[in-house]
Design an enzyme around this catalytic site. Structure first.
Site, PDB file in Angstrom:
ATOM      1  N   ASP A  92       0.858  -1.174   0.000  1.00 24.66           N
ATOM      2  CA  ASP A  92       0.000   0.000   0.000  1.00 24.66           C
ATOM      3  C   ASP A  92       0.901   1.233   0.000  1.00 24.66           C
ATOM      4  OD1 ASP A  92      -2.042   1.783   0.209  1.00 24.66           O
ATOM      5  OD2 ASP A  92      -2.748   1.137   2.166  1.00 24.66           O
ATOM      6  N   PHE A  96      -3.633   5.449   3.371  1.00 23.71           N
ATOM      7  CA  PHE A  96      -4.660   5.188   4.376  1.00 23.71           C
ATOM      8  C   PHE A  96      -4.134   5.443   5.774  1.00 23.71           C
ATOM      9  CE2 PHE A  96      -6.853   2.427   7.400  1.00 23.71           C
ATOM     10  CZ  PHE A  96      -8.164   2.845   7.207  1.00 23.71           C
ATOM     11  N   GLY A 221     -11.218   3.348  -0.345  1.00 20.11           N
ATOM     12  CA  GLY A 221     -12.175   4.212   0.331  1.00 20.11           C
ATOM     13  C   GLY A 221     -13.464   3.536   0.731  1.00 20.11           C
ATOM     14  N   ASP A 271      -7.512  -7.855   0.917  1.00 18.21           N
ATOM     15  CA  ASP A 271      -6.653  -7.882   2.097  1.00 18.21           C
ATOM     16  C   ASP A 271      -7.451  -7.341   3.255  1.00 18.21           C
ATOM     17  OD1 ASP A 271      -5.347  -5.014   3.179  1.00 18.21           O
ATOM     18  OD2 ASP A 271      -6.280  -4.916   1.204  1.00 18.21           O
TER      19      ASP A 271
END
Length: 376
Positions: A92, A96, A221, A271
């Protein structure tokens, strides 16, 4: 690197496929265990491979950037060598995690300014240095830097956030094209579709992101505060627009039932920290329902942890023993529960693949969801 669709279910949008990388082949639908800082908590790599059969795992750019740091990772030859994992890795972007640091971050057109949760030091992620960081980490699949919009945001906020994400994606893609992998194997990146729960924004985001997608695309999101029905509506909006030769990744989701519902809507990759985090706290997911291993009802139940389970630990230890370990505060309890939950999640997607290829996924999914969501 490429993705190939293999089979499709006639009664839903579910499908199987193959994602080919220089570190191995990934069969989809797939669940990817989360190895945030270079390890899947409480699990040996031997067991990830041999018992859980994880074909790909995750790392996190934010956490790895802060610790051990890029100098160490580069000196080690990248994350694969640093953690001694020879199968694919996805990272990632850290967007986030920065989003979750509400009180200690600032987001501008240039990038994300944030303070380390470790020592309070100040840092900045831009699309450009985020590419450079993920090149050093060396994941097979890199995620574009984006802003994760809150699930309850109004349309105006979501539109502004999406515009920022789109500008960042354009810069990210340019930097990616200007740079090369560092360790002798290929890398790709997935753009991320944002837009909160608003169909017009999600469609605009999808069309824009597809301009930059070579192998796959992610839906981000979601599972950030919106009702689960809205999550499914978003998938029903965007997935039909995504070409069949693109891998579709739903980020950070979710329960086994969420995964099966998303597979039925055409998602390929998943995930979530839920199997590991919930396992450490005594919650087990099984084919017969959800078990809280701290409950006294298991104290004298000497049957296997999960008679229908796919893991070595399911056949080896009793419910009474695992209950005892949790009550006693033994770390072995978390290890057993984590291994069980991850093996269960991988078994869920494996069985989904089997039923898609057999042509009866839709009916099987309906009965499976009823069983796995019950409380034992």
């Amino acid at each position: 690197m490429k993705f190939t669709k293999i089979a499709a279910d006639a009664s839903s949008a579910a499908r199987t496929g193959v994602l080919e990388t220089d570190h191995g082949t990934v069969h989809t639908p797939i669940f990817m265990p989360v190895g945030t800082v270079g390890s899947v908590k409480g699990v040996y790599h031997r067991d990830l491979k041999e018992d859980i059969n994880a074909e790909i795992i995750l790392g996190n750019t934010y956490h790895l950037y802060l610790r051990p740091g890029l100098d160490i990772l580069k000196a080690a030859g990248g994350l694969h060598k640093f953690e001694n994992w020879d199968r694919p890795i996805l990272t990632d972007s850290g967007g986030f995690q920065v989003f979750s640091l509400t009180q200690i971050r600032k987001i501008t057109e240039e990038g994300c300014m944030f303070q380390s949760h470790i020592d309070g030091s100040r840092h900045k992620f831009t699309p450009e240095n985020n590419v450079d960081t993920q090149r050093i980490i060396g994941a097979d699949i890199m995620m574009a830097l984006d802003e994760c919009c809150p699930g309850d945001a109004d349309w105006a906020y979501a539109r502004k956030s999406l515009t920022l994400t789109q500008h960042w994606l354009e810069r990210y893609a340019l930097r990616f094209r200007e740079t090369e992998p560092l360790y002798g194997y290929g890398q790709t990146f997935f753009p991320i579709i944002q837009g909160c729960v608003y169909p017009d924004l999600r469609l605009a985001a999808t069309e824009h992101a597809l301009e930059f997608s070579d192998v796959g695309i992610a839906v981000g999101g979601l599972a950030v505060g919106e009702p689960v029905e809205k999550m499914y509506e978003v998938l029903e909006t965007v997935v039909p627009v995504i070409p069949c030769d693109k891998a579709r990744y739903l980020m950070g989701v979710g329960t086994p039932a969420n995964i099966l519902e998303a597979i039925s809507r055409g998602i390929d990759m998943f995930d979530c920290v839920m199997p590991t985090r919930n396992g450490r706290n005594g919650m087990l997911f099984t084919w017969n329902g959800i078990m809280n291993m701290r409950n006294a009802k298991w104290a004298d139940d000497f049957s296997p942890i999960d008679p229908d389970g796919a893991s070595f630990v399911d056949r080896t230890y009793s419910r009474a023993y695992l209950h005892h370990l949790f009550i006693a505060g033994e770390m072995f309890a978390a290890m057993i529960a984590t291994e069980h939950n991850l093996a269960f999640y991988l078994d869920v997607v494996r069985k989904a693949r089997e039923h898609i290829e057999a042509g009866d996924f839709a009916s099987w999914k309906e009965s499976a969801v009823k069983k796995i969501t019950s409380r034992l």
